[in-house]
Scaffold this motif. Structure first.
Motif, PDB file in Angstrom:
ATOM      1  N   GLN A 127       8.356 -30.496  68.470  1.00 35.40           N
ATOM      2  CA  GLN A 127       8.389 -29.314  67.391  1.00 35.40           C
ATOM      3  C   GLN A 127       8.673 -28.103  68.239  1.00 35.40           C
ATOM      4  O   GLN A 127       8.553 -27.861  69.466  1.00 35.40           O
ATOM      5  N   SER A 128       9.705 -27.116  67.664  1.00 31.28           N
ATOM      6  CA  SER A 128       9.898 -25.814  68.294  1.00 31.28           C
ATOM      7  C   SER A 128       9.219 -24.908  67.387  1.00 31.28           C
ATOM      8  O   SER A 128       9.165 -24.882  66.281  1.00 31.28           O
ATOM      9  N   PHE A 129       8.713 -23.708  68.416  1.00 36.37           N
ATOM     10  CA  PHE A 129       7.998 -22.659  67.561  1.00 36.37           C
ATOM     11  C   PHE A 129       8.607 -21.541  67.974  1.00 36.37           C
ATOM     12  O   PHE A 129       9.319 -21.155  68.915  1.00 36.37           O
ATOM     13  N   ASP A 130       8.258 -20.573  66.974  1.00 37.07           N
ATOM     14  CA  ASP A 130       8.726 -19.194  67.080  1.00 37.07           C
ATOM     15  C   ASP A 130       7.712 -18.350  67.962  1.00 37.07           C
ATOM     16  O   ASP A 130       6.857 -18.952  68.277  1.00 37.07           O
ATOM     17  N   ILE A 131       7.832 -17.213  68.034  1.00 38.36           N
ATOM     18  CA  ILE A 131       6.964 -16.389  69.065  1.00 38.36           C
ATOM     19  C   ILE A 131       5.445 -16.166  68.269  1.00 38.36           C
ATOM     20  O   ILE A 131       4.606 -16.187  69.011  1.00 38.36           O
ATOM     21  N   ASP A 132       5.441 -16.396  66.950  1.00 40.55           N
ATOM     22  CA  ASP A 132       4.186 -16.385  66.393  1.00 40.55           C
ATOM     23  C   ASP A 132       3.833 -17.864  66.080  1.00 40.55           C
ATOM     24  O   ASP A 132       2.340 -17.766  65.497  1.00 40.55           O
TER      25      ASP A 132
END
Length: 152
Positions: free
Chosen positions: A36-41
């Motif tokens: 999974q890739s995640f944003d800063i939040d």
């Protein structure tokens, strides 16, 4: 060097061996099936399948795209990467799947802002990538092309 840094370096080398085809092969080999890739939040942006699709779209529209590394180091179990992307927008960018239509080729050389990302590992595979600052993630990446993603 630690095992995770070795894995990251092997992935980076494989991904840049022969441009677009090697990038997809490297994702298939080095990313875990539950990647999974995640944003800063901490919001999930992509899984492995959608990440590979995004890479294919980028190479279709920016065939010379490359990641330029300025720092790669281990912190605990993670590898922290400071890098930016650059490339020439010489092909259409088809974002229809995101409800954004096709962005026609502009011929512009694009340099994205430098961003920090945290890479996590499971065994000898990449389990996740997380943006560590506002410059990381899909939104800022598209914004550098003059594209504003739809509101969530």
């Amino acid at each position: 060097m630690g095992k995770n840094l070795d894995t990251y370096n092997a992935y980076y080398k494989a991904a840049n061996a022969d441009r677009s085809s090697s990038s997809i092969e490297a994702v298939e080999k080095y990313y875990s099936d539950d990647f999974q890739s995640f944003d800063i939040d901490g919001n999930v942006q992509m899984n492995k399948e959608s990440y590979m699709g995004f890479v294919k779209l980028l190479y279709a529209s920016l065939p010379d795209i490359k990641a330029v590394l300025s720092d790669v180091h281990e912190e605990g179990d993670s590898v922290i990467v400071r890098s930016h992307f650059e490339g020439t927008h010489s092909g259409d960018l088809d974002l229809s799947a995101m409800g954004m239509g096709v962005i026609p080729a502009s011929g512009k050389k694009v340099n994205w802002p430098e961003a920090r990302t945290e890479w996590k590992f499971t065994g000898d595979q990449i389990a996740s990538i997380r943006a560590m600052d506002d410059a990381g993630g899909v939104g800022p990446f598209l914004a550098a092309l003059g594209v504003n993603p739809p509101a969530a």
